[in-house]
Scaffold this active site. Structure first.
Site, mmCIF file in Angstrom:
data_model
loop_
_atom_site.group_PDB
_atom_site.id
_atom_site.type_symbol
_atom_site.label_atom_id
_atom_site.label_comp_id
_atom_site.label_asym_id
_atom_site.label_seq_id
_atom_site.Cartn_x
_atom_site.Cartn_y
_atom_site.Cartn_z
ATOM 1 N N HIS A 42 7.147 6.493 10.437
ATOM 2 C CA HIS A 42 6.480 6.460 9.245
ATOM 3 C C HIS A 42 5.624 7.565 9.306
ATOM 4 O O HIS A 42 4.557 7.650 9.454
ATOM 5 C CB HIS A 42 5.612 5.326 9.547
ATOM 6 C CG HIS A 42 5.101 4.841 8.117
ATOM 7 N ND1 HIS A 42 5.121 5.422 6.924
ATOM 8 C CD2 HIS A 42 4.450 3.561 7.817
ATOM 9 C CE1 HIS A 42 4.697 4.734 5.925
ATOM 10 N NE2 HIS A 42 4.167 3.706 6.390
ATOM 11 N N ARG A 102 0.808 -1.196 -0.109
ATOM 12 C CA ARG A 102 -0.118 -0.006 0.101
ATOM 13 C C ARG A 102 0.862 1.271 -0.025
ATOM 14 O O ARG A 102 0.499 2.245 -0.741
ATOM 15 C CB ARG A 102 -1.022 -0.010 1.010
ATOM 16 C CG ARG A 102 -0.637 0.218 2.468
ATOM 17 C CD ARG A 102 -1.441 -0.139 3.370
ATOM 18 N NE ARG A 102 -1.816 -1.363 3.528
ATOM 19 C CZ ARG A 102 -3.000 -1.895 3.576
ATOM 20 N NH1 ARG A 102 -4.268 -1.313 3.803
ATOM 21 N NH2 ARG A 102 -3.337 -3.224 3.333
ATOM 22 N N THR A 103 1.908 1.305 0.715
ATOM 23 C CA THR A 103 2.814 2.428 0.732
ATOM 24 C C THR A 103 3.370 2.806 -0.472
ATOM 25 O O THR A 103 3.430 3.935 -1.152
ATOM 26 C CB THR A 103 3.494 2.401 1.903
ATOM 27 O OG1 THR A 103 3.174 2.149 3.473
ATOM 28 C CG2 THR A 103 4.635 3.914 2.158
ATOM 29 N N ARG A 135 12.002 3.134 2.043
ATOM 30 C CA ARG A 135 11.781 2.142 3.101
ATOM 31 C C ARG A 135 12.625 1.118 3.065
ATOM 32 O O ARG A 135 13.319 0.852 2.329
ATOM 33 C CB ARG A 135 10.345 1.429 2.851
ATOM 34 C CG ARG A 135 10.298 0.204 3.768
ATOM 35 C CD ARG A 135 8.923 -0.182 3.721
ATOM 36 N NE ARG A 135 7.760 0.628 4.277
ATOM 37 C CZ ARG A 135 6.563 0.213 4.461
ATOM 38 N NH1 ARG A 135 6.192 -1.088 4.305
ATOM 39 N NH2 ARG A 135 5.646 1.348 4.881
ATOM 40 N N LYS A 189 23.849 -8.810 -5.143
ATOM 41 C CA LYS A 189 25.073 -8.829 -5.968
ATOM 42 C C LYS A 189 26.175 -8.356 -4.888
ATOM 43 O O LYS A 189 27.421 -8.043 -5.076
ATOM 44 C CB LYS A 189 25.313 -8.284 -7.213
ATOM 45 C CG LYS A 189 24.511 -8.839 -8.398
ATOM 46 C CD LYS A 189 24.600 -7.900 -9.671
ATOM 47 C CE LYS A 189 23.713 -8.498 -10.575
ATOM 48 N NZ LYS A 189 23.626 -7.864 -11.741
#
Lengths: 316, 426
Positions: free
Chosen positions: A132, A54-55, A104, A82
């Site tokens: 947040h 959702r974010t 995030r 990698k």
């Protein structure tokens, strides 16, 4: 304001200002063609080192409605596999010429740390247990608009129930709710309360029954099932007996009080009641408002500063 | 053989007296202490104190295993610049210092570098895994006097009790890193208000104090000598104060950073401030200073912990703990606390030399016939720390950009000038 890293970076005036701009954005979102050219030519990278639906989609929708170009970086398909370092990843993305990084990360503090490696605006879309801020802003928007009290939560009481200790949503929301004037109560088992909770300026209660009939907002946090494995709460049924919102408890909620949840919901854990059956549920309104509030944040960080440009789409 | 030289005009700092005198050194020995001594080579000591060279009980030299962060040579140079003539090398190398070959290697690399005496410590358990005891007697024959699993505490109380019983027989010292591991899983910083609002796992004071308490009990029952490494909490200081009052053979150290820096610095999420044990609160700092003032704390030890740049450019919870300390120790101690020159010499030379049993060569009075391991330092000159100007291979100093008061001017190791006017000569 160059970055949005934490709610603590925002003054109350700035918070109110963003919520006001979000009203303009909400209007745009009701148009037949919900798109304005306010951020045309701007490039926004959404950089998610941790899964999110959702974010990420909310930010990308917000950016596109403002006509920005969007790049999406997913850790699972990136050079991180990698062995590329965080610094190299951020410097590489920045070298492509982007205006904002929406980030995030599972580690607290990463958005702040990367500001030293990029000239782009950094927007915290959730870091560890820390913050947040866009969730805090969209929840403040939702509560103030539901109650029709616009700039203030004075006289309102809000209970946040669940895993406070490991919740970035709790840290952002408590800060914003309190500074808008609300009385905040937290309800959690002892092991899921943060240490030094007495320094948070909140009231602590030990069961959901202590608050369910009294508060204006019942804000349920997601209970992560993996926490049940360690010695934090004795068992899931034991947790639910004290902290879950059951149909019986939902029936005790005051008239006009709100039920909120940041999603994703763990049905049968924190919500045993179907939220569709709770008259005051605004869980989907939170998601809808999230797009408007994130548009407001992107516009505040990257836009010209004049809200008149938001009229352009309506005329064209 | 080195040419004879004289250090002129410094104030000699001895346990029993302080006085201004010139000191003449030849062939590794102090040959004269007095007025108007002359030689072809003269070092200026005016405005400085002259004491036995500093001894660090707690140095991570990273060799063997992590030579990209530090080598025994680069660490020895940092030590010499900090006024140290001996450093105890912590055993968390790779391979660990749990065997004769590695212990010899570390000592020999120190001799090769020739900048200070590198004294290897030994592990308490094989690989520092807390399971199996190392051959203490064999390592003691190699000259190891201090055993520690530093970086981690010995969790198994029975094993620790048995190790102490052997230590009592051998006359060696067990040095404990006090940390109850089950209470610090994933811990990033002091478990206080700051940690709570930053949303990172906390390292509670109790996790240190529980092990201090346990080990005081084990010392009481075994009679062995125990040294507590890098104490960081007010509670630990109280426990050690009471244990010493009981007459138990316990010594304790504190680091300069635990005296100078507090947990609020972590709000920047900068891993340069991440260290184990973590930076604590203002109250803890006051308690540690009180511990220094009343002798509960015997020594200041650096816990010099170099980390290669890229390893500290990670998220706070991922980056390794540890900070540089050798070149800044005197300045930080002198800036953060109110200590006399004799206290400085005691905390940084005399007491640590006794604890590590190095008193044949280090931590001795300045007098004719004594070995010339000497530091010449002041407590007044102000200098700005720059991570770019330190001689360590790593740059993880928390003092970058800070002004410190007090600096080492000359260091004499085995009669040889290794640092002159703040510059390493080799």
């Amino acid at each position: 304001m160059k970055h949005l890293l934490s709610t603590h970076d925002l003054s109350v005036d700035e918070i109110v200002g963003i919520l006001d701009v979000a009203d303009h954005m909400a209007e745009i979102n009701t148009r037949a063609l919900p798109k304005v050219p306010a951020l045309r030519g701007k490039t926004i990278a959404s950089v998610f080192f941790e899964d999110s639906t959702r974010t990420r989609l909310s930010f990308e929708t917000a950016a596109k409605r403002l006509s920005a170009d969007v790049m999406t970086f997913m850790a699972s398909s990136s050079s991180l596999n990698k062995g590329e370092s965080l610094r190299d990843t951020i410097e590489t993305l920045s070298a492509m010429g982007i205006d904002a990084l929406v980030i995030r990360h599972k580690s607290s503090g990463v958005p702040q740390t990367i500001t030293q490696w990029t000239d782009a605006a950094v927007i915290n879309a959730g870091d560890g247990w820390h913050q947040h801020p866009t969730q805090g802003l969209l929840d403040a928007y939702t509560v103030t608009r539901e109650f029709g009290t616009k700039d203030s939560l004075q006289g309102r009481s809000i209970a946040i129930v669940g895993d406070i200790k490991h919740s970035r949503v709790a840290r952002s929301n408590i800060d914003i709710f309190r500074r808008l004037g609300a009385h905040v109560v937290v309800v959690a088992p002892p092991a899921l309360l943060p240490s030094n909770v007495e320094s948070w300026g909140v009231e602590v209660r030990s069961t959901i029954d202590d608050v369910v009939g009294d508060v204006d907002v019942l804000y349920m946090l997601r209970m992560q099932l993996e926490r049940m494995d360690s010695a934090i709460v004795p068992s899931l049924p034991e947790y639910c007996a004290t902290y879950s919102l059951t149909p019986e408890r939902a029936a005790q909620m005051g008239k006009g009080s709100l039920l909120m949840h940041p999603g994703p919901i763990n049905r049968g854990v924190e919500l045993i009641v179907d939220p569709a059956d709770v008259p005051g549920s605004c869980i989907l309104a939170q998601v809808k408002n999230g797009v408007s509030v994130r548009m407001a944040i992107l516009f505040s960080l990257l836009g010209s500063g004049a809200t008149s440009v938001l009229q352009q789409g309506a005329e064209s | 053989m080195n040419a004879p030289f004289v250090i002129k005009g410094a104030t000699i700092v001895n346990p029993d007296a302080m006085f201004v005198a010139d000191v003449a050194i030849s062939n590794g020995i102090i040959t004269a202490v007095g007025e108007a001594l002359e030689a072809d080579l003269v070092l200026d000591g005016t405005g400085c104190y002259l004491s036995s060279g500093f001894v660090d009980l707690h140095t991570h030299l990273r060799e063997p295993g992590k030579e990209e962060a530090e080598t025994i040579e680069s660490g020895s140079r940092a030590a010499a610049l900090g006024g140290y003539t001996a450093v105890v090398a912590m055993p968390n190398t790779d391979p660990a210092q749990d065997n004769v070959a590695t212990v010899r290697f570390v000592r020999d690399q120190g001799v090769k570098a020739g900048l200070c005496e590198v004294v290897p410590s030994g592990c308490i358990t094989i690989g520092r895994l807390g399971k199996q005891m190392v051959p203490y007697a064999r390592l003691a024959e190699e000259g190891v006097t201090l055993f520690t699993d530093d970086g981690t505490g010995v969790q198994d109380a029975l094993l620790m009790q048995r190790a102490l019983a052997i230590a009592a027989q051998l006359g060696v010292t067990m040095a404990q890193h006090c940390e109850v591991a089950s209470m610090t899983k994933g811990a990033v910083m002091h478990d206080g208000e700051c940690c709570s609002s930053m949303g990172v796992p906390g390292w509670p004071s109790e996790a240190e104090e529980k092990m201090v308490q346990r080990d005081i009990g084990l010392v009481r029952s075994t009679g062995a000598k125990m040294h507590f490494l890098h104490l960081s909490t007010a509670g630990s200081v109280s426990l050690v104060r009471a244990a010493k009052a009981e007459g138990l053979p316990i010594t304790a150290e504190v680091t300069p950073h635990h005296l100078a820096l507090h947990d609020e610095l972590l709000r920047s999420f900068d891993p340069v401030f991440k260290v184990n044990p973590p930076l604590r609160t203002a109250e803890d700092i006051e308690a540690l200073k009180a511990g220094i003032a009343d002798g509960t704390i015997d020594a200041v030890a650096t816990d010099h912990a170099p980390h290669a740049g890229h390893t500290k450019e990670q998220p706070l919870d991922v980056a390794p703990p540890g900070m540089l300390g050798l070149e800044t120790a005197l300045g930080v101690l002198n800036t953060a606390t109110v200590v006399s020159p004799q206290q400085i010499a005691s905390l940084m030379s005399w007491a640590p030399a006794r604890i590590a049993e190095l008193t044949e060569r280090h931590g001795r009075s300045i007098a004719v016939g004594e070995p010339a391991n000497i530091a010449v330092w002041d407590t007044t000159s102000v200098w700005t720390v720059s991570r770019d100007n330190l001689s360590s291979k790593s740059r993880n100093t928390p003092y970058h950009g800070m002004d410190l008061r007090g600096r080492v001017r000359h260091t004499i190791f085995n009669g040889e000038i290794v640092v002159r006017d703040g510059k390493a000569l080799k």
